[in-house]
Scaffold this active site. Structure first.
Site, PDB file in Angstrom:
ATOM      1  N   GLY A 163      -1.870  -4.389   1.534  1.00 17.42           N
ATOM      2  CA  GLY A 163      -1.867  -5.598   2.341  1.00 17.42           C
ATOM      3  C   GLY A 163      -0.894  -6.664   1.892  1.00 17.42           C
ATOM      4  O   GLY A 163      -0.777  -7.709   2.526  1.00 17.42           O
TER       5      GLY A 163
ATOM      6  N   SER B 267       0.807  -1.221   0.000  1.00 17.58           N
ATOM      7  CA  SER B 267       0.000   0.000   0.000  1.00 17.58           C
ATOM      8  C   SER B 267       0.840   1.271   0.000  1.00 17.58           C
ATOM      9  O   SER B 267       0.358   2.336  -0.400  1.00 17.58           O
ATOM     10  CB  SER B 267      -0.936   0.009   1.206  1.00 17.58           C
ATOM     11  OG  SER B 267      -0.201  -0.134   2.411  1.00 17.58           O
TER      12      SER B 267
ATOM     13  N   ASN C 274       4.547  -5.348   5.728  1.00 19.93           N
ATOM     14  CA  ASN C 274       3.447  -6.115   6.310  1.00 19.93           C
ATOM     15  C   ASN C 274       3.934  -7.364   7.038  1.00 19.93           C
ATOM     16  O   ASN C 274       3.361  -7.775   8.039  1.00 19.93           O
ATOM     17  CB  ASN C 274       2.432  -6.491   5.232  1.00 19.93           C
ATOM     18  CG  ASN C 274       1.602  -5.293   4.788  1.00 19.93           C
ATOM     19  OD1 ASN C 274       1.206  -4.467   5.603  1.00 19.93           O
ATOM     20  ND2 ASN C 274       1.387  -5.164   3.495  1.00 19.93           N
TER      21      ASN C 274
ATOM     22  N   HIS D 235       0.328   5.287   6.776  1.00 22.50           N
ATOM     23  CA  HIS D 235       0.384   5.610   5.356  1.00 22.50           C
ATOM     24  C   HIS D 235       0.624   7.103   5.139  1.00 22.50           C
ATOM     25  O   HIS D 235      -0.081   7.936   5.712  1.00 22.50           O
ATOM     26  CB  HIS D 235      -0.917   5.178   4.670  1.00 22.50           C
ATOM     27  CG  HIS D 235      -1.156   3.711   4.738  1.00 22.50           C
ATOM     28  ND1 HIS D 235      -1.922   3.129   5.714  1.00 22.50           N
ATOM     29  CD2 HIS D 235      -0.686   2.714   3.959  1.00 22.50           C
ATOM     30  CE1 HIS D 235      -1.939   1.814   5.533  1.00 22.50           C
ATOM     31  NE2 HIS D 235      -1.185   1.546   4.478  1.00 22.50           N
TER      32      HIS D 235
ATOM     33  N   ASP E 198      -4.145   6.839  10.297  1.00 24.89           N
ATOM     34  CA  ASP E 198      -3.719   5.533  10.809  1.00 24.89           C
ATOM     35  C   ASP E 198      -2.273   5.555  11.298  1.00 24.89           C
ATOM     36  O   ASP E 198      -1.804   4.593  11.902  1.00 24.89           O
ATOM     37  CB  ASP E 198      -3.909   4.434   9.756  1.00 24.89           C
ATOM     38  CG  ASP E 198      -3.137   4.681   8.464  1.00 24.89           C
ATOM     39  OD1 ASP E 198      -2.246   5.566   8.444  1.00 24.89           O
ATOM     40  OD2 ASP E 198      -3.431   4.004   7.464  1.00 24.89           O
TER      41      ASP E 198
END
Length: 236
Positions: free
Chosen positions: A93, A56, A121, A207, A204
């Protein structure tokens, strides 16, 4: 408009997972937009291809596609009159295992420069270090097997010490070790100057915002420009 059309975005961002599981929110950030499709046939034989293969962070999660760093790289290439096309193959993801599994399909096209941005991730989920390292090595091996002339750039990543300091330290060392082993350029830390800064990250905390993506672009360009220069010298 020409820049947007020249920029190819070949995979729709999936919102099943984010780059890591950030704080829960009432609303999900919007996914990156997919611009008008441009067929591979439209890429002229003179153009060279840079493929950004990642998660992402590459896809530009929560932003418009043209705000993600691969599109910003395309803008810079165009401004310098360099005949390269940037392809955003970021998938939200994505783990190194998932990246390895979808690689064959991505490599159906010719790639001159392959920028590998995976691993974040894995680290956020505590996947064993050996597994992450082996998957990244397998991706490098597959790219070289497909075309030994493809230049590979590895993007380094760091994670918070949520999984313990030893895991965090070992994870950080994956990237310089692989770069040295495979004799490939390394972006020391993709999120240098962005990570940990609330003003440059979305809610979040993971990002980058559009402003953060501009800094990521500069981090990538610092290494990419030298690889492009070497490619141009070889063609002369």
């Amino acid at each position: 408009m020409q820049n947007i059309l020249k920029f190819r975005y070949i995979l729709i961002v999936l919102l099943i997972f984010s780059c890591g599981e950030g704080p829960k929110k009432n609303t999900e950030p919007k996914p990156a937009r997919t611009p008008d499709a441009v067929t591979r046939a439209a890429i002229t034989s003179e153009e060279k291809t840079i493929l950004f293969y990642g998660n992402s962070l590459t896809a530009g999660y929560g932003l418009d596609t043209e705000e993600a760093f691969p599109a910003l790289i395309q803008n810079r290439l165009d401004s310098l009159g360099l005949n390269y096309v940037a392809i955003n193959s970021g998938l939200s993801g994505e783990t190194t295992s998932g990246g390895l599994n979808r690689l064959d399909w991505v490599l159906n096209q010719d790639v001159d420069i392959f920028v590998l941005e995976l691993g974040a991730n894995d680290g956020l989920r505590g996947i064993p270090i050996t597994e992450t390292r082996n998957n990244l090595q397998a991706i490098i091996d597959k790219v070289r097997l497909k075309n030994p002339d493809t230049e590979i750039i590895l993007a380094g990543m760091q994670i918070p010490p949520n999984m313990g300091q030893q895991y965090t330290d070992d994870f950080r060392q994956i990237f310089p070790e692989l770069a040295k082993k495979n004799d490939i350029p390394l972006i020391p830390f993709l999120l240098e100057g962005v990570a940990g800064r609330p003003d440059l990250n979305q809610d979040d905390g993971i990002h980058p915002t559009a402003a953060g993506q501009k800094i990521v672009r500069d981090n990538v360009w610092e290494v990419l420009k030298d690889v492009i220069q070497e490619e141009r010298v070889l063609l002369q």
